[in-house]
Design a protein around this motif. Structure first.
Motif, PDB file in Angstrom:
ATOM      1  N   UNK A   4     -24.402  -6.993 -18.804  1.00  0.00           N
ATOM      2  CA  UNK A   4     -24.818  -5.598 -18.926  1.00  0.00           C
ATOM      3  C   UNK A   4     -25.812  -5.415 -20.070  1.00  0.00           C
ATOM      4  N   UNK A   5     -26.582  -4.349 -20.008  1.00  0.00           N
ATOM      5  CA  UNK A   5     -27.391  -3.897 -21.128  1.00  0.00           C
ATOM      6  C   UNK A   5     -26.439  -3.592 -22.297  1.00  0.00           C
ATOM      7  N   UNK A   7     -24.411  -1.662 -25.202  1.00  0.00           N
ATOM      8  CA  UNK A   7     -23.834  -0.309 -25.281  1.00  0.00           C
ATOM      9  C   UNK A   7     -22.815  -0.301 -26.406  1.00  0.00           C
ATOM     10  N   UNK A   9     -18.980   0.749 -27.589  1.00  0.00           N
ATOM     11  CA  UNK A   9     -17.674   0.863 -26.937  1.00  0.00           C
ATOM     12  C   UNK A   9     -16.727   1.656 -27.830  1.00  0.00           C
ATOM     13  N   UNK A  11     -12.691   3.452 -27.770  1.00  0.00           N
ATOM     14  CA  UNK A  11     -11.447   3.557 -27.017  1.00  0.00           C
ATOM     15  C   UNK A  11     -10.792   4.898 -27.331  1.00  0.00           C
ATOM     16  N   UNK A  36     -13.773  -1.779 -12.254  1.00  0.00           N
ATOM     17  CA  UNK A  36     -14.093  -2.654 -11.126  1.00  0.00           C
ATOM     18  C   UNK A  36     -15.169  -2.096 -10.197  1.00  0.00           C
ATOM     19  N   UNK A  39     -18.316  -1.870 -14.011  1.00  0.00           N
ATOM     20  CA  UNK A  39     -18.844  -3.103 -14.612  1.00  0.00           C
ATOM     21  C   UNK A  39     -19.761  -3.877 -13.656  1.00  0.00           C
ATOM     22  N   UNK A  43     -23.449  -4.788 -14.700  1.00  0.00           N
ATOM     23  CA  UNK A  43     -23.950  -6.162 -14.696  1.00  0.00           C
ATOM     24  C   UNK A  43     -25.249  -6.258 -13.914  1.00  0.00           C
ATOM     25  N   UNK A  54     -13.410   3.989 -23.158  1.00  0.00           N
ATOM     26  CA  UNK A  54     -12.305   3.342 -22.441  1.00  0.00           C
ATOM     27  C   UNK A  54     -11.117   4.306 -22.397  1.00  0.00           C
TER      28      UNK A  54
ATOM     29  N   UNK B  17     -19.938  -8.786 -29.216  1.00  0.00           N
ATOM     30  CA  UNK B  17     -20.684  -7.656 -28.670  1.00  0.00           C
ATOM     31  C   UNK B  17     -19.811  -6.950 -27.630  1.00  0.00           C
ATOM     32  N   UNK B  18     -19.862  -5.632 -27.566  1.00  0.00           N
ATOM     33  CA  UNK B  18     -19.055  -4.930 -26.558  1.00  0.00           C
ATOM     34  C   UNK B  18     -19.339  -5.400 -25.137  1.00  0.00           C
ATOM     35  N   UNK B  19     -20.555  -5.881 -24.885  1.00  0.00           N
ATOM     36  CA  UNK B  19     -20.865  -6.260 -23.504  1.00  0.00           C
ATOM     37  C   UNK B  19     -20.373  -7.645 -23.128  1.00  0.00           C
ATOM     38  N   UNK B  21     -18.179 -10.301 -21.634  1.00  0.00           N
ATOM     39  CA  UNK B  21     -17.114 -10.299 -20.630  1.00  0.00           C
ATOM     40  C   UNK B  21     -15.968 -11.189 -21.099  1.00  0.00           C
ATOM     41  N   UNK B  24     -16.282 -14.939 -20.693  1.00  0.00           N
ATOM     42  CA  UNK B  24     -17.129 -15.651 -21.661  1.00  0.00           C
ATOM     43  C   UNK B  24     -16.437 -15.720 -23.025  1.00  0.00           C
ATOM     44  N   UNK B  60     -14.812  -9.310 -14.784  1.00  0.00           N
ATOM     45  CA  UNK B  60     -14.957  -7.883 -14.551  1.00  0.00           C
ATOM     46  C   UNK B  60     -14.072  -7.109 -15.519  1.00  0.00           C
ATOM     47  N   UNK B  61     -13.977  -7.647 -16.722  1.00  0.00           N
ATOM     48  CA  UNK B  61     -13.287  -6.958 -17.795  1.00  0.00           C
ATOM     49  C   UNK B  61     -14.026  -7.323 -19.082  1.00  0.00           C
ATOM     50  N   UNK B  62     -14.195  -6.366 -19.948  1.00  0.00           N
ATOM     51  CA  UNK B  62     -14.844  -6.637 -21.227  1.00  0.00           C
ATOM     52  C   UNK B  62     -13.826  -7.225 -22.190  1.00  0.00           C
ATOM     53  N   UNK B  64     -13.688  -6.549 -25.246  1.00  0.00           N
ATOM     54  CA  UNK B  64     -13.220  -5.456 -26.106  1.00  0.00           C
ATOM     55  C   UNK B  64     -12.099  -4.651 -25.442  1.00  0.00           C
ATOM     56  N   UNK B  65     -12.075  -4.659 -24.104  1.00  0.00           N
ATOM     57  CA  UNK B  65     -10.989  -3.951 -23.411  1.00  0.00           C
ATOM     58  C   UNK B  65      -9.657  -4.677 -23.579  1.00  0.00           C
ATOM     59  N   UNK B  66      -9.724  -5.974 -23.911  1.00  0.00           N
ATOM     60  CA  UNK B  66      -8.498  -6.745 -24.116  1.00  0.00           C
ATOM     61  C   UNK B  66      -8.043  -6.721 -25.577  1.00  0.00           C
ATOM     62  N   UNK B  67      -8.810  -6.041 -26.435  1.00  0.00           N
ATOM     63  CA  UNK B  67      -8.426  -5.951 -27.857  1.00  0.00           C
ATOM     64  C   UNK B  67      -7.003  -5.386 -27.969  1.00  0.00           C
TER      65      UNK B  67
END
Ligand SMILES: Cc1cc2nc3c(=O)[nH]c(=O)nc-3n(C[C@H](O)[C@H](O)[C@H](O)COP(=O)(O)OP(=O)(O)OC[C@H]3O[C@@H](n4cnc5c(N)ncnc54)[C@H](O)[C@@H]3O)c2cc1C
Ligand code: FES
Ligand code: FES
Lengths: 300, 175
Positions: A4-5, A7, A9, A11, A36, A39, A43, A54, B17-19, B21, B24, B60-62, B64-67
């Motif tokens: 993705x570009x 951004x 984030x 929460x 789902x 993202x 991408x 979030x 970085x927030x982006x 995945x 990665x 398909x999950x960042x 940062x979402x798993x923080x």
């Protein structure tokens, strides 16, 4: 590699907090639920939000409960939970019918009903289900809550009644007695989006149809339904002839587009035939309580 | 931004970085390359790992979402080099050829077995329907999961501190 570009984030911790953050960032911000749909779009850089908010941690949005004469489904309820939910199973097996055919178990572990309805994809399944059931969407903003009928919730493909600083918080479905419901979908392969799909509820008074609802996905039906077919059914018998006539009306009313999932004629045929099957199974379930109906679409 | 994620039982903190995945993050930041990455489009399931005990497609999950959450990858299935029954089942039944799909298959298969220790073939096929395999035709993968079901499934025992349970598991595996 799809990335993705960039951004920022954030929460959010509560619905109010999320709305405050959305207000602060204006139309630069997007909420992310299961991610789902969003993202994959980010991408591909089809969506380029500057701030992602979030909402997965928001309390009080993951319930399914009976609330007066309605079922209330929180916006963060995931597909997997809908599939297994006993209350929805008891009242409206159409949800499990549809969920079994939505994506795959892993996607269903993340995607939410709120994200599904807000994505407003014309081939989306839960939107067709909630449309069939004549449900409504509760939208919250800094000024409080408002309720929008599902049939007015989508304002266009990928567009909804949810404003910049608003959240969809709940989906509500009227509870009905002597009711059956069903969903039929044809997909090219397991986990794919619909070539066409139809859902229905039928409420019986003896052998007469007291109320009926139709939801149509991926066939270019305005507001994902067909009021003419619904009107033709109400007050009449729940008979094979009546369902065939409703199917004919749907067949003529929809305007699918040709794409890699099939030509117009085929989709039109499916819209009618799947409507007939959904109505037939819904009526059978209304008569017998909610027996499971095998929904193999092999011969569509 | 700084995230702390408990991966395979150990809390790790990284500045990302927030982006980025999640796939990665585990592969490139942590070097846990057991989790594979292929289609990038949420279709193939090679990137399947568990977040809070639930298998998801980590492309398909960042991160940062798993923080603040827990992640479990395929590297956590064995116990001190001792394969668990599902891994052993993949060996016994030739559940892999190139092996690219295998980590995802294992993470989904283990989740299924934890919830349903004796799944029938249809249940297994439904459970792995989000994991694509281009080699095996799935037949041997289904057999591998069945092998594990018939040989103790072990996961509960393998992570159990109870010594007798451990012995039982290794008996089954070497049987
Ligand atoms: C491989 C694959 C196959 C799929 N197959 C199907 C299928 O067969 N049928 C089907 O119907 N769907 C399918 N989907 C879509 C899937 O159901 C998604 O989970 C769903 O569309 C989006 O839910 P989400 O929670 O992930 O939303 P997100 O991706 O998080 O969000 C989607 C959109 O809704 C907005 N949004 C999310 N929640 C809210 C809220 N509470 N209030 C306001 N705005 C909100 C977001 O800002 C974004 O614009 C598939 C997806 C994938 C990846
Ligand atoms: S790489 Fe994630 S599903 Fe294929
Ligand atoms: S073993 Fe090669 S993809 Fe499954």
């Amino acid at each position: 590699m799809q990335v993705p570009e960039t951004f920022d984030y954030e929460r959010a911790s509560t619905v109010e907090d999320a709305i405050q953050r959305l207000t602060a960032h204006g139309d630069e911000a997007r909420v992310i639920a299961g991610g789902h749909s969003l993202l994959p779009m980010m991408k591909l850089r089809l969506a380029v939000p500057e701030v992602l908010i979030d909402i997965n941690d928001l309390p009080g949005l993951d319930h399914v409960r009976l609330d007066g004469d309605e079922l209330a489904i929180g916006a963060l309820v995931r597909h997997a939970a809908i599939l297994d939910d006993p209350i929805l199973g008891e009242h409206y097996p159409i949800f499990a019918d549809a969920e079994r055919k939505i994506a795959d178990p892993l996607v269903r572990n993340r995607g939410t009903i709120g994200g599904s309805l807000c994505q407003a994809d014309p081939a989306e399944d839960l939107s067709a289900v909630v449309t069939a059931l004549k449900g409504s969407c509760v939208i919250q903003s800094a000024n409080g809550r408002r309720t929008v009928p599902m049939r007015e919730f989508h304002t266009g493909p990928w567009e909804t009644a949810v404003g910049d600083a608003e959240l969809l918080v709940e989906v509500r479905i009227p509870v009905r007695t002597s009711v059956g419901s069903s969903y039929h979908k044809v997909e090219r392969r397991v986990g794919d989006w619909a070539v066409a799909a139809a859902g229905a509820f039928v409420q019986l008074d003896g052998d007469t149809i007291a109320a009926v609802g139709l939801g149509l996905s991926a066939v270019g039906a305005p507001d994902m339904t067909c009021p003419d077919a619904e009107q033709a059914l109400v007050g009449g018998p729940a008979s094979a002839e009546a369902f065939a006539e409703a199917a004919r009306i749907v067949h003529d009313a929809v305007s699918p587009t040709a794409d890699q999932r099939g030509p117009v004629d085929y989709k039109r045929h499916l819209a009618g035939e799947l409507t007939r099957r959904a109505l037939t199974d819904a009526a059978r379930r209304a008569r017998s309580g909610s027996d499971p109906v095998d929904s193999e679409e092999g011969n569509a | 931004m700084e995230v702390t994620i408990t991966v395979n039982g150990t809390a790790v903190t990284r500045d990302v970085e927030p982006r980025m995945l999640l796939v990665h993050f585990v592969r490139d930041e942590l070097g846990l390359t057991g989790t594979h990455w292929a289609c990038d489009t949420t279709n193939c399931g090679a990137c399947t790992l568990w977040v809070d005990d639930t298998p998801v497609k980590s492309c398909t999950m960042l991160a940062v979402m798993a923080d603040g959450h827990t992640v479990r990858t395929v590297e956590d299935l064995d116990t001190g080099g001792q394969l668990n029954p599902l891994q052993e089942g993949f060996m016994q039944e030739h559940g892999l050829q190139c092996g690219f799909c295998t980590p995802g298959m294992l993470m989904t298969g283990q989740w299924l077995l934890d919830r349903d220790p004796d799944p029938d073939e249809a249940t297994i096929r439904e459970a792995i329907s989000g994991n694509l395999c281009r080699c095996t035709g799935y037949e041997n993968i289904v057999r591998a999961v069945r092998w594990a079901a018939e040989h103790g499934n072990g996961e509960a025992e393998a992570t159990d501190d109870d010594a007798s349970a451990d012995v039982e598991t290794s008996d089954e595996v070497t049987a």
